[in-house]
Motif scaffolding. Sequence first.
Motif, mmCIF file in Angstrom:
data_model
loop_
_atom_site.group_PDB
_atom_site.id
_atom_site.type_symbol
_atom_site.label_atom_id
_atom_site.label_comp_id
_atom_site.label_asym_id
_atom_site.label_seq_id
_atom_site.Cartn_x
_atom_site.Cartn_y
_atom_site.Cartn_z
ATOM 1 N N ILE A 79 0.809 -1.233 0.000
ATOM 2 C CA ILE A 79 0.000 0.000 0.000
ATOM 3 C C ILE A 79 0.836 1.275 0.000
ATOM 4 O O ILE A 79 0.297 2.369 -0.032
ATOM 5 N N MET A 80 2.160 1.125 0.051
ATOM 6 C CA MET A 80 2.996 2.325 -0.004
ATOM 7 C C MET A 80 3.007 2.829 -1.430
ATOM 8 O O MET A 80 3.444 2.138 -2.344
ATOM 9 N N TYR A 81 2.523 4.039 -1.634
ATOM 10 C CA TYR A 81 2.531 4.580 -2.982
ATOM 11 C C TYR A 81 2.593 6.099 -2.909
ATOM 12 O O TYR A 81 2.292 6.716 -1.883
ATOM 13 N N VAL A 82 2.994 6.670 -4.026
ATOM 14 C CA VAL A 82 2.967 8.123 -4.170
ATOM 15 C C VAL A 82 2.302 8.408 -5.518
ATOM 16 O O VAL A 82 2.634 7.763 -6.519
ATOM 17 N N ALA A 83 1.376 9.340 -5.524
ATOM 18 C CA ALA A 83 0.722 9.720 -6.778
ATOM 19 C C ALA A 83 1.560 10.793 -7.457
ATOM 20 O O ALA A 83 1.964 11.777 -6.818
ATOM 21 N N ILE A 84 1.861 10.572 -8.731
ATOM 22 C CA ILE A 84 2.654 11.568 -9.457
ATOM 23 C C ILE A 84 1.911 11.989 -10.718
ATOM 24 O O ILE A 84 1.050 11.260 -11.221
ATOM 25 N N ASP A 85 2.251 13.159 -11.193
ATOM 26 C CA ASP A 85 1.659 13.643 -12.444
ATOM 27 C C ASP A 85 2.467 13.087 -13.601
ATOM 28 O O ASP A 85 3.694 13.015 -13.540
ATOM 29 N N THR A 251 11.260 8.441 -3.861
ATOM 30 C CA THR A 251 12.089 7.406 -3.232
ATOM 31 C C THR A 251 11.292 6.740 -2.121
ATOM 32 O O THR A 251 10.211 7.190 -1.743
ATOM 33 N N ILE A 252 11.861 5.677 -1.582
ATOM 34 C CA ILE A 252 11.149 4.891 -0.578
ATOM 35 C C ILE A 252 10.975 5.687 0.720
ATOM 36 O O ILE A 252 9.980 5.539 1.422
ATOM 37 N N ALA A 253 11.941 6.575 1.006
ATOM 38 C CA ALA A 253 11.807 7.407 2.216
ATOM 39 C C ALA A 253 10.605 8.343 2.067
ATOM 40 O O ALA A 253 9.847 8.546 3.017
ATOM 41 N N TYR A 254 10.423 8.881 0.872
ATOM 42 C CA TYR A 254 9.270 9.751 0.633
ATOM 43 C C TYR A 254 7.989 8.944 0.663
ATOM 44 O O TYR A 254 6.964 9.396 1.146
ATOM 45 N N GLY A 255 8.069 7.709 0.121
ATOM 46 C CA GLY A 255 6.908 6.830 0.153
ATOM 47 C C GLY A 255 6.445 6.561 1.572
ATOM 48 O O GLY A 255 5.246 6.556 1.870
ATOM 49 N N LEU A 256 7.409 6.356 2.467
ATOM 50 C CA LEU A 256 7.065 6.115 3.866
ATOM 51 C C LEU A 256 6.440 7.360 4.486
ATOM 52 O O LEU A 256 5.460 7.285 5.218
ATOM 53 N N TYR A 257 7.018 8.499 4.169
ATOM 54 C CA TYR A 257 6.483 9.760 4.694
ATOM 55 C C TYR A 257 5.043 9.960 4.226
ATOM 56 O O TYR A 257 4.173 10.353 4.994
ATOM 57 N N GLN A 258 4.790 9.662 2.936
ATOM 58 C CA GLN A 258 3.448 9.845 2.381
ATOM 59 C C GLN A 258 2.447 8.879 2.995
ATOM 60 O O GLN A 258 1.248 9.183 3.090
ATOM 61 N N LEU A 259 2.935 7.711 3.417
ATOM 62 C CA LEU A 259 2.045 6.696 3.987
ATOM 63 C C LEU A 259 1.280 7.254 5.176
ATOM 64 O O LEU A 259 0.112 6.930 5.401
ATOM 65 N N GLU A 260 1.939 8.120 5.921
ATOM 66 C CA GLU A 260 1.320 8.683 7.113
ATOM 67 C C GLU A 260 0.132 9.583 6.732
ATOM 68 O O GLU A 260 -0.778 9.775 7.515
ATOM 69 N N ALA A 275 5.784 -0.727 7.965
ATOM 70 C CA ALA A 275 6.456 -0.062 6.848
ATOM 71 C C ALA A 275 7.758 0.582 7.321
ATOM 72 O O ALA A 275 8.776 0.537 6.633
ATOM 73 N N SER A 276 7.716 1.193 8.505
ATOM 74 C CA SER A 276 8.918 1.842 9.046
ATOM 75 C C SER A 276 10.050 0.847 9.183
ATOM 76 O O SER A 276 11.193 1.122 8.797
ATOM 77 N N PHE A 277 9.730 -0.327 9.739
ATOM 78 C CA PHE A 277 10.794 -1.309 9.950
ATOM 79 C C PHE A 277 11.233 -1.950 8.642
ATOM 80 O O PHE A 277 12.399 -2.310 8.481
ATOM 81 N N LEU A 278 10.312 -2.044 7.717
ATOM 82 C CA LEU A 278 10.659 -2.581 6.395
ATOM 83 C C LEU A 278 11.700 -1.671 5.733
ATOM 84 O O LEU A 278 12.685 -2.136 5.160
ATOM 85 N N ILE A 279 11.477 -0.358 5.816
ATOM 86 C CA ILE A 279 12.406 0.613 5.220
ATOM 87 C C ILE A 279 13.731 0.596 5.958
ATOM 88 O O ILE A 279 14.796 0.774 5.373
ATOM 89 N N ALA A 280 13.655 0.377 7.258
ATOM 90 C CA ALA A 280 14.873 0.439 8.066
ATOM 91 C C ALA A 280 15.760 -0.788 7.873
ATOM 92 O O ALA A 280 16.967 -0.732 8.118
ATOM 93 N N LEU A 281 15.163 -1.885 7.411
ATOM 94 C CA LEU A 281 15.903 -3.151 7.360
ATOM 95 C C LEU A 281 17.198 -3.100 6.553
ATOM 96 O O LEU A 281 18.249 -3.535 7.055
ATOM 97 N N PRO A 282 17.201 -2.553 5.324
ATOM 98 C CA PRO A 282 18.464 -2.537 4.568
ATOM 99 C C PRO A 282 19.564 -1.778 5.297
ATOM 100 O O PRO A 282 20.729 -2.222 5.315
ATOM 101 N N LEU A 283 19.201 -0.672 5.911
ATOM 102 C CA LEU A 283 20.236 0.133 6.565
ATOM 103 C C LEU A 283 20.694 -0.498 7.860
ATOM 104 O O LEU A 283 21.879 -0.416 8.212
#
Lengths: 305, 302
Positions: A79-85, A251-260, A275-283
Amino acid sequence: MSKQIHKKHENRIKNVNYLFAISALLLMIIFALAIIVPMLWSFLSSFKSELDYSFYPLKLPQAELGGWQPDNYIIAYKIMYVAIDTAEGGSRYVYATEMLINSVIYAVGCTLISLFSHIIMAYICSRFKSVFGKIVYGIVVVVLTLPIIGNLPAELQMSKTLGVYDNPIGIWVMKGGFFSLYFLVFYAALKAVPRDYSEAAEIDGAGPVSIMVKIILPMIAGAITTVALLVFIGYWNEYYTPMIYLPSHPTIAYGLYQLEWNYIKYNTTPVRLAASFLIALPLLTLAIIFRKKLVGTISIGGIKG
Amino acid sequence: MRARNKGLPFFSKKKSETLFMIFGALFPLLQFILFYVCVNGNQIILAFKTYEDSGLAAFAGVDNFKNVIHDMLYDVVMQKALLNSVVFFCASFLSIVLAIFMAFFWWKKVWTSGFIKILALLPNLLSGPVFVMIYRYTVLDFLPGVFNNEALGELLLPPVSMWTILIIGFILGLGPQSILFFGAMNGVSQDVVEYSKIDGFGVRHEFFKLILPAVYPTIISYTVIALAAFFTNYGLVFTFENVSADFSIRTVGYSLFVKIYTAVGYYDYPYAAASGLIFTFITIPFIFGTKYVLEKIGPKEE
């Protein structure tokens, strides 16, 4: 009498040492709790249903309210998504996989180009005795010391004029500056390498490029790796720049921010935490592998002059 | 006759090195010219413009500067933002002080310092939105229930939420700063430390006479950075509140950022550019003055 004074002095030192030890422990315990408690709590909550999270925040997942819900992580990814033009005037959704690719392109590209600029300019300034090097060093110190505030509108306009706006390669160029404290880190590291190595290589017929790449840079490989890691992590986590300058390449960081701020079905609090922990996993994985390098001995030193 | 001092060459006396320097510096210097010199030049030009509804630019004289100064003197919202920026700066400075002590504790290898060093990395590793979610949906959401105190529910409501954001920023900033100070402390020679122990000096002497002088340049650097961020600090407020932060918790940096981020067209750009120039001119003497004072009063290494 002098024995008494000496004993008094010793006791005073002991008391200060005890006070130091207690205050040190207190500060570290408070800091540790402030980081660990919310993280563990969130991690636990990320496996709950919404009701379970609301009614039993501090307990393990309750069976009667759904129990453990590892599916939250799959839902979060979906469900993480960002709408773009789009260029055609419509809009489309960018989902997690594409955002991950965008993050890799953005973070890796910016890191490489930024490292290149920092290292080459630090090398020129530190290894060659030249007026040019002194001028550049002075400019860096001035730029680091003098903040230019509020140039976002001017930079946005420039980026659109130059065609780097909404262009990943353009943003690499935009991020390819060398005006950060890492210049000073590399400058100090390169300056510390004795000239004997360069001189010996010159006698053997090596050119400046060979000397830099094959002899000098390997000697500061530790500093390069640590800075590269820190820079990469910074770009991976950064969401302001992609949000403003790469609206079509979220980017995925923006995707997480938008999720909120996306109020859609399944976007529950436990899913957001997942979602937060999913994003954090690679780092986190990167940090575990390179933990000694990250807690390194980089010192930014002082800005003198 | 005394030999003339020939001085340094502009690039290098060797052709190969000169070519290396020119080609090596080409991209970074071009980047600097475009994205520093031209951007800041554009900011100055922008500050003297105004944009009509049609989108065309016109010369605005000093109107933008007058508007900014007027807002600073009479606009309650701007004044509150300025005050909030002061508060954020003070918090940054306090964070520096605490980070020095934390780094010193690590340097002294106090019990659990190894583990805490790893923890301190986390704010560097995880992005702002991650931590905001973690704090918002755990501690902040459930504190009223855990302590049975409804008043704690105001932690996420303005104006109290500004202090909440400040404290979270404080916690998140402490770790990375401590790591850098710790790096500086590792430069202190162990021999000097041993001699001071043999001479019977305790922790206080170690800290004030050995460690503080060693990390003082780093303290100056961080203070300068905190001052430079005085008018640009917006990150955590934006991460917490997006574009709709209440006026009581906005900083100057946040207000300017949101103005541009939500702008349609270039209409608000000249005002933001003029603000930036005015704040730059206010900040610069503070930075140089503070640097001068700190260097003057700073401890000297023994």
